[in-house]
Write an enzyme that holds these catalytic residues in place. Structure first.
Site, PDB file in Angstrom:
ATOM      1  CG  ASP A 121      -1.718   1.274   1.343  1.00 39.95           C
ATOM      2  OD1 ASP A 121      -2.380   1.635   0.355  1.00 39.95           O
ATOM      3  OD2 ASP A 121      -1.674   1.915   2.416  1.00 39.95           O
ATOM      4  CG  ASP A 170      21.498  -1.281  -5.794  1.00 43.50           C
ATOM      5  OD1 ASP A 170      22.362  -1.728  -5.008  1.00 43.50           O
ATOM      6  OD2 ASP A 170      20.315  -1.670  -5.784  1.00 43.50           O
TER       7      ASP A 170
END
Length: 643
Positions: A222, A347
């Site tokens: 959510d 990353d």
């Protein structure tokens, strides 16, 4: 004697001192009126804690060579003694660390897992070596998460005595921002106690593809919940609602943006998982999940590996390159639209070359440490990958420690000097904001007392109990009274006995069975470094599974409590009717599970994602859209809280 010779001799002496583990507490010179970092006998502006940070940064920048500025843009790995690759072990390879520091690289990830006192000593040793360099720039030491149950190379690290909390999915199941902020504060104290100043977390990724192996470290599916929880995490670690305080830990919220939307759940660490499938509507939800962390002024943001398909920004399709190479994603959306002013750290290993052994390893030639994630720019030269990333907005490249390719790009005019200065300033400012130029050392005795303390672990245990989700309790089976006879599968007999239950040898002898199982997974890519370590593939329990057989065997004889570790959203259709009581677990010891089963504690969690009803429903859902499978068995928010 020249300054360079004196520095070399000092470095040699300090390396010997570091290798001998140094003193137990912070070195005495750390308490002097100032630290003479450039060894010239004067208090220069950047060494003067009385001056404003901007003035100190300005002074240091004027003293730095281009090579030193470029080296600041790398975030390397502290290697372990006798190891190779990812740096796991109990002590650092000090000679290797000294070599990196001599190149000017002074930001590092640590993957050590020793006891807290040793960890503090080892990090002090690194700072001693850093102090011996030309300008004495202190090391920034970062870590992947250490305080949860899941440990996966490239995603999390061994706990090493740190307090053990529920997974972040469990935090989302509780839904309490104050608890997450408290967690962040306590864990930040543990990190700083051993000399870690940067958390390569939280994951504000939206967990929309249920087969994705990295969803366990998110706050669920959510966007509003993820935003709230990630914001609380940043506030807790960094020490305020308005950004980093000197005693806090800098957070690097990740992975900007769309990482959780990979078809079949195949992860972006792997060549076969380099694509994320989205559309503008779902992409907006993935972006919204970061709002809380950005509002709390996370010190850093890490772009994703993956290539976002189906997305436009300002009406233009995004380039089909990984997030770290995407100028519209970083300079446009993150810095422009979202007004982010902190450091952008790529990353790991996005500039490395991915050979055939990386793309398509075989049993004869497994991937091993041929690790690279240059998705969308595989055909560029390494120098040009650095240039593209830097120009897209990367301030620091993760997982690399050789400045030469980036320096070559700068000298060739492919990266403007102003871009290098901008990045170097951000890296240095963060070190100043963390107080590292004034004292980067930690007290070893304090580390031993702080990390994993009884009081902190008690709070972590309380959170573990609250974070679990009770999905079924047919006939009011739970709680079990003391003295009930139980047959166990996948659960510690010692934990059951400690909870007052009597452990028997077979279901026929029992009043109740307790069966703990893991979410199903498959090893679909055994020759890939990460694919062989990640949970991939199916989520549904099948009749031939050993876990299913254990449940069926027990349920045929006695009422059965089934507890499923939900690192991914399992399909529980086959188990639901057989289980008298059913738990979804998000990071719990067997002792915590027994506390819940016996009523010693109560779970308070509600599902942070839906649980699909079938493998077919999983296959047909859209990887970028949250909770969109047909007829889910349990909906997000389901959960029973016993009176």
């Amino acid at each position: 004697m020249s300054l360079s010779v004196r520095s070399a001799l000092r470095g040699a002496m300090l390396l010997a001192s570091a290798s001998g583990m140094m003193a137990a507490a912070a070195p005495a010179y750390a308490k002097a009126p100032f630290r003479d970092l450039n060894h010239n006998g004067k208090r220069d502006a950047y060494e003067d804690s009385r001056r404003a940070v901007d003035k100190r940064v300005d002074d240091l920048m004027r003293r730095m060579t281009l090579e030193e500025k470029v080296a600041l843009m790398l975030h390397g790995t502290l290697q372990a003694e006798g190891g190779r690759g990812i740096g796991a072990g109990k002590a650092y390879d000090k000679a290797s660390a000294q070599e990196l520091l001599a190149r000017g690289v002074n930001s590092f990830i640590t993957r050590l897992g020793p006891d807290p006192r040793t960890f503090a000593q080892e990090n002090n040793a690194i700072q001693t070596l850093a102090e011996a360099t030309r300008l004495g720039i202190p090391a920034t030491i970062s870590t992947d998460p250490r305080n949860h149950f899941a440990v996966t190379a490239g995603a999390s690290s061994e706990t090493g005595g740190f307090s053990q909390w529920p997974e972040t999915l469990g935090m989302a199941a509780i839904g309490d921002e104050a608890l997450v902020e408290r967690f962040g504060k306590l864990v930040a104290a543990e990190y700083r106690a051993v000399g870690i100043q940067m958390a390569l977390s939280p994951q504000a990724d939206l967990f929309t593809e249920p087969r994705w192996p990295r969803g366990v470290a998110t706050f669920g599916a959510d966007p509003a919940t993820v935003s709230r929880m990630a914001g609380a995490y940043v506030r807790g670690f960094q020490g305020s609602a308005d950004g980093l305080v000197k005693s806090g830990v800098a957070t690097v919220v990740k992975h900007w943006v769309g990482y959780g939307a990979e078809p079949e759940g195949f992860d972006g660490h792997n060549y076969y998982g380099r694509i994320a499938k989205l559309d503008n509507e779902s992409f907006a939800q993935h972006v919204a999940a970061f709002d809380g962390a950005l509002a709390a002024k996370s010190a850093g943001v890490m772009p994703t590996y993956v290539i976002a398909q189906g997305v436009t920004i300002d009406g233009k399709p995004v380039p089909q390159v990984g997030g770290g190479f995407s100028k519209p994603m970083i300079e446009g959306l993150l810095r422009g639209t979202k007004k982010f002013g902190g450091i952008v750290i790529s990353d790991w290993a996005i500039t490395n070359t991915c050979p055939e052994q990386c793309k398509a390893p075989t049993a004869e030639k497994p991937q091993g440490f041929a690790i690279a994630m240059p998705w969308g720019v595989e055909d560029l030269a390494e120098e040009d990958r650095y240039a593209m990333g830097a120009n897209a907005g990367i301030d620091q490249f993760g997982g690399v420690d050789n400045p030469a390719p980036l320096l070559a790009a700068v000298k060739a005019g492919k990266v403007p000097l102003a871009r290098v200065d901008e990045a170097a300033r951000r890296v240095l400012r963060l070190k100043f904001d963390l107080g590292l130029f004034d004292n980067p050392f930690v007290d070893v005795d304090s580390a031993g007392a702080t990390v994993g303390s009884t009081a902190t672990q008690a709070e972590a245990d309380t959170a573990q109990r609250a974070a679990q989700v009770l999905l079924e309790n047919k006939g009011g089976l739970l709680p079990l009274a003391a003295g009930r006879k139980v047959w166990l599968s996948g659960v510690s007999a010692e934990a059951a006995k400690a909870a007052g239950l009597i452990v028997v040898d077979s279901p026929e002898q029992a009043d109740v069975a307790i069966v703990r199982v893991a979410t199903p997974s498959e090893m679909l890519h055994p020759h890939h470094f990460f694919g062989s370590r990640q949970h991939e593939g199916r989520l549904d329990f099948r009749a031939e599974d050993e876990a299913t057989k254990a449940v069926m065997t027990a349920a045929a004889k006695v009422p059965t409590v089934v507890a499923v570790d939900l690192d991914r959203p399992a399909v529980l259709t086959l188990l639901k009717d057989k289980a008298t009581a059913l738990y979804g677990l998000f990071g719990a010891s067997d002792s915590v599970l027994m506390d819940l089963v016996t009523g010693e504690a109560k779970s308070k969690g509600r599902l942070p994602f839906e649980l699909p009803s079938s493998a077919k429903a999983v296959e047909e859902q859209h990887p970028g859209r949250p909770d969109d499978s047909a007829n889910p068995l349990y909906k997000r928010g389901d959960g029973i809280v016993l009176p």
